[in-house]
Design a protein around this motif. Structure first.
Motif, PDB file in Angstrom:
ATOM      1  N   ILE A 187       0.853  -1.186   0.000  1.00 39.14           N
ATOM      2  CA  ILE A 187       0.000   0.000   0.000  1.00 39.14           C
ATOM      3  C   ILE A 187       0.890   1.237   0.000  1.00 39.14           C
ATOM      4  O   ILE A 187       1.887   1.295   0.725  1.00 39.14           O
ATOM      5  N   ALA A 188       0.523   2.227  -0.802  1.00 37.26           N
ATOM      6  CA  ALA A 188       1.224   3.509  -0.816  1.00 37.26           C
ATOM      7  C   ALA A 188       0.238   4.612  -0.458  1.00 37.26           C
ATOM      8  O   ALA A 188      -0.844   4.692  -1.035  1.00 37.26           O
ATOM      9  N   LEU A 309       9.255   3.913   3.387  1.00 32.61           N
ATOM     10  CA  LEU A 309       8.430   3.025   4.198  1.00 32.61           C
ATOM     11  C   LEU A 309       7.987   3.723   5.475  1.00 32.61           C
ATOM     12  O   LEU A 309       8.763   4.459   6.091  1.00 32.61           O
ATOM     13  N   LEU A 310       6.745   3.489   5.882  1.00 33.57           N
ATOM     14  CA  LEU A 310       6.327   3.961   7.190  1.00 33.57           C
ATOM     15  C   LEU A 310       7.036   3.145   8.260  1.00 33.57           C
ATOM     16  O   LEU A 310       7.170   1.923   8.124  1.00 33.57           O
ATOM     17  N   PRO A 311       7.507   3.775   9.315  1.00 37.10           N
ATOM     18  CA  PRO A 311       8.203   3.021  10.374  1.00 37.10           C
ATOM     19  C   PRO A 311       7.281   1.968  10.977  1.00 37.10           C
ATOM     20  O   PRO A 311       6.078   2.202  11.178  1.00 37.10           O
ATOM     21  N   GLY A 312       7.864   0.803  11.247  1.00 40.26           N
ATOM     22  CA  GLY A 312       7.095  -0.297  11.825  1.00 40.26           C
ATOM     23  C   GLY A 312       6.359  -1.137  10.813  1.00 40.26           C
ATOM     24  O   GLY A 312       5.652  -2.082  11.191  1.00 40.26           O
ATOM     25  N   HIS A 313       6.515  -0.814   9.515  1.00 42.82           N
ATOM     26  CA  HIS A 313       5.817  -1.557   8.463  1.00 42.82           C
ATOM     27  C   HIS A 313       6.798  -1.935   7.356  1.00 42.82           C
ATOM     28  O   HIS A 313       7.691  -1.165   7.010  1.00 42.82           O
ATOM     29  N   ASN A 315       5.495  -3.069   4.329  1.00 36.11           N
ATOM     30  CA  ASN A 315       4.774  -3.080   3.056  1.00 36.11           C
ATOM     31  C   ASN A 315       3.790  -1.908   2.925  1.00 36.11           C
ATOM     32  O   ASN A 315       2.907  -1.938   2.084  1.00 36.11           O
ATOM     33  N   ILE A 316       3.958  -0.883   3.761  1.00 35.80           N
ATOM     34  CA  ILE A 316       3.146   0.328   3.648  1.00 35.80           C
ATOM     35  C   ILE A 316       4.084   1.516   3.491  1.00 35.80           C
ATOM     36  O   ILE A 316       4.961   1.748   4.329  1.00 35.80           O
TER      37      ILE A 316
END
Length: 362
Positions: A187-188, A309-313, A315-316
């Motif tokens: 997801i973006a 990347l969003l921190p803690g993810h 695949n987002i």
């Protein structure tokens, strides 16, 4: 892809070119927010020094975009002036232009006499300026539809008027909307000012403040502004487009919030914007303003975009909130597409890491 502005559509196009299956979701019509309502400036001089190389790289995409899209996008690159109206502003102009030149911008300093000789249509109230042949502009109302057509031709599915209600993270990734759930492998988030709210759905606090920028357009006129004009303090943008209309912007603030979804002109602020424009370009005095509007712009704490990347993810991803996002959009979207599809990018993106300000909820 959540968000169908310039970042999201260029990312979608890059992913589709890499053979990926892509769906673009937008809470309203695609290309209806910041990408559509900005003044179309493609300036390099008005960018933060750290963004100058990225702006020049993005220009490489802009220069071939009309051919790539098969459409007129109103692109002009005939140079621009960045003006100073006080000695303090001139000192600021000198300091910034030296940094920008060291980073690859073709820019030269002009005295007041130089400016009177090369651009007599600019007021003598301007005590100094810099000039760069690398400034220009494009027409957002032409770019958006052409880009959408290209994205759809590439096989991307676009869902307008599809608000996101929930993002499922972890092993079962998906986006829940009123039309149902869309499952995804990645997801973006490319939703501009709304990106912080979407990041919060997956437990990430992504600091984003809101500007409500205003733009005005005049009636069509004979040649009045020969080149794009910006200001040493970033409070003015001026240009004249192909139909003869003059566009006046510069970050003067309107009225509105994301909560009430208002985007209204502040007439007190508008008067200041127009007075400054008249002071810089006396030829505007004879023209009527036919329309003014306001639009949202998301702003990060350091005015550099989020991209990564969003921190803690794992695949987002997120790409959002560039000062000058219309100029940088083609490159930022492409780089996000490269990161998602290949795990690496053709240009360095470390300074844009969302983790520099984002926090994962405990």
């Amino acid at each position: 892809m959540i968000g169908g502005g310039i970042f999201g559509l260029f990312c979608a196009l890059t992913l589709a070119d890499a053979g990926k299956s892509v769906v673009v979701i937008d809470r309203g019509p695609v290309w209806s927010e910041a990408s559509a309502v900005n003044a179309g400036s493609l300036g390099v001089q008005n960018k933060l020094p750290a963004l100058v190389p990225y702006t020049l790289w993005s220009w490489e995409i802009w220069e071939t975009l009309a051919e790539r899209l098969g459409a007129d996008i109103g692109l002009r690159r005939d140079g621009g002036y960045k003006i100073a109206m006080t000695e303090a502003e001139a000192e600021r102009l000198d300091a910034v232009s030296m940094q920008q030149k060291a980073l690859g911008l073709d820019v030269r300093r002009l005295t007041q006499a130089d400016l009177r000789r090369t651009a007599p249509w600019i007021s003598s109230d301007c005590v100094a300026a810099t000039y760069s042949p690398q400034d220009g502009y494009a027409n957002p109302t032409l770019v958006g539809p052409a880009l959408r057509r290209a994205v759809e031709r590439s096989g991307v599915e676009i869902l307008d008027d599809t608000a996101v209600e929930e993002i499922r993270s972890g092993d079962r990734l998906g986006v829940v909307t009123r039309r149902g759930e869309i499952q995804a492998s990645k997801i973006a988030i490319t939703s501009g000012a709304w990106s912080g709210r979407l990041a919060a759905m997956v437990g990430v606090r992504l600091p984003i403040s809101l500007d409500v920028n205003m733009v005005s357009v005049t009636e069509s006129a004979r040649p009045t502004i020969e080149n794009i004009v910006t200001h040493a303090r970033g409070i003015l943008t001026l240009k004249q487009v192909a139909n003869g209309s003059c566009l006046i912007g510069g970050g003067w603030q309107g009225i509105g919030t994301l909560e009430n979804q208002r985007k209204e002109v502040s007439y007190d602020q508008l008067v200041h914007n127009l007075r400054l424009a008249l002071r810089v370009i006396p030829g505007l005095e004879r023209l009527n303003v036919v329309r003014s509007w306001a639009g949202y712009e998301g702003v990060t704490p350091d005015s550099l975009p989020y991209l990564g990347l969003l921190p803690g993810h794992r695949n987002i991803y997120c790409a959002a909130c560039a000062r000058g996002g219309f100029t940088l959009g083609p490159l930022m979207g492409q780089l996000l597409g490269e990161l998602i599809s290949h795990g690496e990018t053709s240009k360095p993106i470390d300074i844009f890491n969302p983790g520099r300000f984002a926090h994962v909820a405990a």
